[in-house]
Design a protein around this motif. Sequence first.
Motif, PDB file in Angstrom:
ATOM      1  N   TYR A   1       0.842  -1.190   0.000  1.00 23.86           N
ATOM      2  CA  TYR A   1       0.000   0.000   0.000  1.00 23.86           C
ATOM      3  C   TYR A   1       0.889   1.256   0.000  1.00 23.86           C
ATOM      4  CZ  TYR A   1      -4.149   2.618   1.739  1.00 23.86           C
ATOM      5  OH  TYR A   1      -5.211   3.471   1.906  1.00 23.86           O
ATOM      6  N   SER A   2       1.870   1.267   0.916  1.00 24.29           N
ATOM      7  CA  SER A   2       2.794   2.397   1.023  1.00 24.29           C
ATOM      8  C   SER A   2       3.632   2.534  -0.246  1.00 24.29           C
ATOM      9  CB  SER A   2       3.728   2.194   2.214  1.00 24.29           C
ATOM     10  OG  SER A   2       3.038   1.805   3.365  1.00 24.29           O
ATOM     11  N   LEU A   3       4.057   1.398  -0.791  1.00 30.66           N
ATOM     12  CA  LEU A   3       4.914   1.410  -1.980  1.00 30.66           C
ATOM     13  C   LEU A   3       4.219   2.051  -3.170  1.00 30.66           C
ATOM     14  CD1 LEU A   3       7.433   0.612  -3.593  1.00 30.66           C
ATOM     15  CD2 LEU A   3       6.408  -1.655  -3.892  1.00 30.66           C
ATOM     16  N   PHE A   4       2.959   1.689  -3.407  1.00 32.65           N
ATOM     17  CA  PHE A   4       2.239   2.260  -4.541  1.00 32.65           C
ATOM     18  C   PHE A   4       2.093   3.772  -4.387  1.00 32.65           C
ATOM     19  CE2 PHE A   4      -0.106  -2.034  -5.179  1.00 32.65           C
ATOM     20  CZ  PHE A   4       1.038  -2.550  -5.744  1.00 32.65           C
ATOM     21  N   GLY A   5       1.853   4.219  -3.148  1.00 28.80           N
ATOM     22  CA  GLY A   5       1.767   5.658  -2.898  1.00 28.80           C
ATOM     23  C   GLY A   5       3.087   6.348  -3.182  1.00 28.80           C
ATOM     24  N   ALA A   6       4.186   5.661  -2.852  1.00 23.26           N
ATOM     25  CA  ALA A   6       5.519   6.220  -3.103  1.00 23.26           C
ATOM     26  C   ALA A   6       5.793   6.328  -4.603  1.00 23.26           C
ATOM     27  CB  ALA A   6       6.572   5.341  -2.435  1.00 23.26           C
ATOM     28  N   CYS A   7       5.368   5.311  -5.351  1.00 21.10           N
ATOM     29  CA  CYS A   7       5.534   5.343  -6.809  1.00 21.10           C
ATOM     30  C   CYS A   7       4.764   6.509  -7.418  1.00 21.10           C
ATOM     31  CB  CYS A   7       5.042   4.029  -7.424  1.00 21.10           C
ATOM     32  SG  CYS A   7       6.060   2.589  -7.052  1.00 21.10           S
ATOM     33  N   LYS A   8       3.556   6.706  -6.928  1.00 23.87           N
ATOM     34  CA  LYS A   8       2.734   7.812  -7.445  1.00 23.87           C
ATOM     35  C   LYS A   8       3.390   9.152  -7.130  1.00 23.87           C
ATOM     36  CE  LYS A   8      -1.964   9.558  -7.740  1.00 23.87           C
ATOM     37  NZ  LYS A   8      -3.398   9.265  -7.566  1.00 23.87           N
ATOM     38  N   ALA A   9       3.939   9.261  -5.916  1.00 19.61           N
ATOM     39  CA  ALA A   9       4.614  10.505  -5.530  1.00 19.61           C
ATOM     40  C   ALA A   9       5.827  10.765  -6.428  1.00 19.61           C
ATOM     41  CB  ALA A   9       5.046  10.412  -4.066  1.00 19.61           C
ATOM     42  N   GLN A  10       6.574   9.715  -6.759  1.00 22.00           N
ATOM     43  CA  GLN A  10       7.744   9.875  -7.627  1.00 22.00           C
ATOM     44  C   GLN A  10       7.335  10.390  -8.999  1.00 22.00           C
ATOM     45  OE1 GLN A  10      10.290   6.411  -8.003  1.00 22.00           O
ATOM     46  NE2 GLN A  10      11.203   7.146  -9.905  1.00 22.00           N
TER      47      GLN A  10
ATOM     48  N   VAL B   1      -2.371   0.566 -11.578  1.00 22.90           N
ATOM     49  CA  VAL B   1      -1.286  -0.242 -11.021  1.00 22.90           C
ATOM     50  C   VAL B   1      -1.413  -1.645 -11.602  1.00 22.90           C
ATOM     51  CG1 VAL B   1      -0.240  -1.212  -8.947  1.00 22.90           C
ATOM     52  CG2 VAL B   1      -1.269   1.071  -8.870  1.00 22.90           C
ATOM     53  N   PHE B   2      -0.362  -2.116 -12.272  1.00 19.94           N
ATOM     54  CA  PHE B   2      -0.354  -3.469 -12.837  1.00 19.94           C
ATOM     55  C   PHE B   2       0.453  -4.381 -11.913  1.00 19.94           C
ATOM     56  CE2 PHE B   2      -0.754  -0.710 -16.616  1.00 19.94           C
ATOM     57  CZ  PHE B   2      -1.911  -1.247 -17.177  1.00 19.94           C
ATOM     58  N   VAL B   3      -0.138  -5.518 -11.559  1.00 20.05           N
ATOM     59  CA  VAL B   3       0.554  -6.483 -10.698  1.00 20.05           C
ATOM     60  C   VAL B   3       0.224  -7.907 -11.156  1.00 20.05           C
ATOM     61  CG1 VAL B   3       0.624  -5.000  -8.648  1.00 20.05           C
ATOM     62  CG2 VAL B   3      -1.354  -6.484  -9.036  1.00 20.05           C
ATOM     63  N   HIS B   4       1.070  -8.847 -10.765  1.00 21.23           N
ATOM     64  CA  HIS B   4       0.836 -10.262 -11.014  1.00 21.23           C
ATOM     65  C   HIS B   4      -0.328 -10.736 -10.137  1.00 21.23           C
ATOM     66  CE1 HIS B   4       1.671 -14.633 -10.702  1.00 21.23           C
ATOM     67  NE2 HIS B   4       2.143 -14.491 -11.935  1.00 21.23           N
TER      68      HIS B   4
ATOM     69  N   ALA C   1       5.895  -4.793 -10.368  1.00 15.87           N
ATOM     70  CA  ALA C   1       4.708  -3.930 -10.362  1.00 15.87           C
ATOM     71  C   ALA C   1       4.998  -2.743 -11.275  1.00 15.87           C
ATOM     72  CB  ALA C   1       4.375  -3.449  -8.952  1.00 15.87           C
ATOM     73  N   CYS C   2       3.943  -2.164 -11.794  1.00 20.29           N
ATOM     74  CA  CYS C   2       4.089  -0.966 -12.627  1.00 20.29           C
ATOM     75  C   CYS C   2       2.975  -0.002 -12.265  1.00 20.29           C
ATOM     76  CB  CYS C   2       4.018  -1.322 -14.106  1.00 20.29           C
ATOM     77  SG  CYS C   2       4.237   0.101 -15.212  1.00 20.29           S
ATOM     78  N   VAL C   3       3.348   1.186 -11.829  1.00 23.79           N
ATOM     79  CA  VAL C   3       2.403   2.236 -11.457  1.00 23.79           C
ATOM     80  C   VAL C   3       2.511   3.318 -12.520  1.00 23.79           C
ATOM     81  CG1 VAL C   3       1.712   3.873  -9.666  1.00 23.79           C
ATOM     82  CG2 VAL C   3       2.734   1.681  -9.024  1.00 23.79           C
TER      83      VAL C   3
ATOM     84  N   VAL D   1       5.714   6.579 -15.698  1.00 18.77           N
ATOM     85  CA  VAL D   1       5.548   5.116 -15.748  1.00 18.77           C
ATOM     86  C   VAL D   1       6.627   4.528 -14.852  1.00 18.77           C
ATOM     87  CG1 VAL D   1       5.437   3.086 -17.235  1.00 18.77           C
ATOM     88  CG2 VAL D   1       4.709   5.304 -18.120  1.00 18.77           C
ATOM     89  N   ILE D   2       6.250   4.158 -13.634  1.00 14.92           N
ATOM     90  CA  ILE D   2       7.207   3.721 -12.625  1.00 14.92           C
ATOM     91  C   ILE D   2       7.211   2.195 -12.531  1.00 14.92           C
ATOM     92  CG2 ILE D   2       7.957   3.959 -10.237  1.00 14.92           C
ATOM     93  CD1 ILE D   2       7.935   6.588 -11.851  1.00 14.92           C
ATOM     94  N   TYR D   3       8.389   1.615 -12.748  1.00 16.67           N
ATOM     95  CA  TYR D   3       8.543   0.159 -12.738  1.00 16.67           C
ATOM     96  C   TYR D   3       9.235  -0.288 -11.457  1.00 16.67           C
ATOM     97  CZ  TYR D   3      10.623  -4.397 -13.809  1.00 16.67           C
ATOM     98  OH  TYR D   3      11.031  -5.703 -13.747  1.00 16.67           O
ATOM     99  N   VAL D   4       8.626  -1.245 -10.790  1.00 16.59           N
ATOM    100  CA  VAL D   4       9.206  -1.840  -9.587  1.00 16.59           C
ATOM    101  C   VAL D   4       9.695  -3.241  -9.952  1.00 16.59           C
ATOM    102  CG1 VAL D   4       8.807  -2.544  -7.197  1.00 16.59           C
ATOM    103  CG2 VAL D   4       7.622  -0.531  -8.119  1.00 16.59           C
ATOM    104  N   ALA D   5      11.000  -3.446  -9.934  1.00 17.18           N
ATOM    105  CA  ALA D   5      11.565  -4.740 -10.332  1.00 17.18           C
ATOM    106  C   ALA D   5      11.354  -5.804  -9.264  1.00 17.18           C
ATOM    107  CB  ALA D   5      13.051  -4.587 -10.626  1.00 17.18           C
ATOM    108  N   ASN D   6      11.395  -5.395  -7.995  1.00 17.88           N
ATOM    109  CA  ASN D   6      11.202  -6.331  -6.891  1.00 17.88           C
ATOM    110  C   ASN D   6      10.436  -5.624  -5.775  1.00 17.88           C
ATOM    111  OD1 ASN D   6      11.916  -7.715  -4.241  1.00 17.88           O
ATOM    112  ND2 ASN D   6      12.784  -9.157  -5.710  1.00 17.88           N
ATOM    113  N   ILE D   7       9.216  -6.027  -5.562  1.00 20.72           N
ATOM    114  CA  ILE D   7       8.335  -5.355  -4.604  1.00 20.72           C
ATOM    115  C   ILE D   7       8.911  -5.374  -3.198  1.00 20.72           C
ATOM    116  CG2 ILE D   7       6.098  -5.549  -3.442  1.00 20.72           C
ATOM    117  CD1 ILE D   7       4.934  -6.385  -6.156  1.00 20.72           C
ATOM    118  N   ASP D   8       9.407  -6.518  -2.750  1.00 21.99           N
ATOM    119  CA  ASP D   8       9.923  -6.620  -1.383  1.00 21.99           C
ATOM    120  C   ASP D   8      11.159  -5.748  -1.178  1.00 21.99           C
ATOM    121  OD1 ASP D   8       7.941  -8.395  -0.500  1.00 21.99           O
ATOM    122  OD2 ASP D   8       9.028 -10.128  -1.295  1.00 21.99           O
TER     123      ASP D   8
END
Length: 224
Positions: A90-99, A113-116, A158-160, A207-214
């Motif tokens: 939840y926090s991570l997606f908000g951080a991506c949006k802020a970036q 937000v695209f996720v597996h 993930a991709c926000v 278009v923010i890409y997260v390679a590893n969520i953890d």
Amino acid sequence: AVVERYREVAKVGSKLEFTSELMNDASYFLNWLRNQSVLAINTKVDALVWNGDGADGANAKHIYGIKGSATAFDAAAAGVEGKFKNADIYSLFGACKAQAEDATNGAYSPNVVFVHPSVYTRIRGLRNANGDQITVNDIKNFLGCEIVSTTRLAAGEACVADLNAIQLHEKLGFELEVERIASTDSYAMHLRWRGNVVVPDEAKKAVIYVANIDTAISAIAKAS
């Protein structure tokens, strides 16, 4: 500064051979086969839109993937490195949006937000500090983003993104051609799709890409 870029139109096709008897005696079946060909091409294009290897030069005629055109998540750039006491997805997606919003000076604001599927299931199990379940709708309402489950992304990705930053150009729908093969008394159905994906350089910041969520969650978590 403005830099001109040019890319080719990519082409994805399918070929299906069938007998003359099938064409004459079971034409209704051909419609089903055609629909299956369309489905196969759409599935292939969908995968390439995310992970295509198009690039200026040798691969200019390939589909340019969103993943290769995205901006990597950076906790420092988002201004949230080590800021969250109880960091989670939840926090991570908000951080991506802020970036994205900060990098584009508010010109873009992520709306998806695209996720597996496994990550989508993980989201459904989130709970707040009081033990109350955080629903997908809660995240939608807070972020203003649709949460989309797709197997195009790997389990840890993930991709926000702001969809306005991603341009999918398609040429005239599908092209259908039936070829007669006299030597085998048969036919070949050719179905082709043409198009490509464009994410302009400035829009890549949205278009923010997260390679590893953890790993990304660890970057925004406050040290104990």
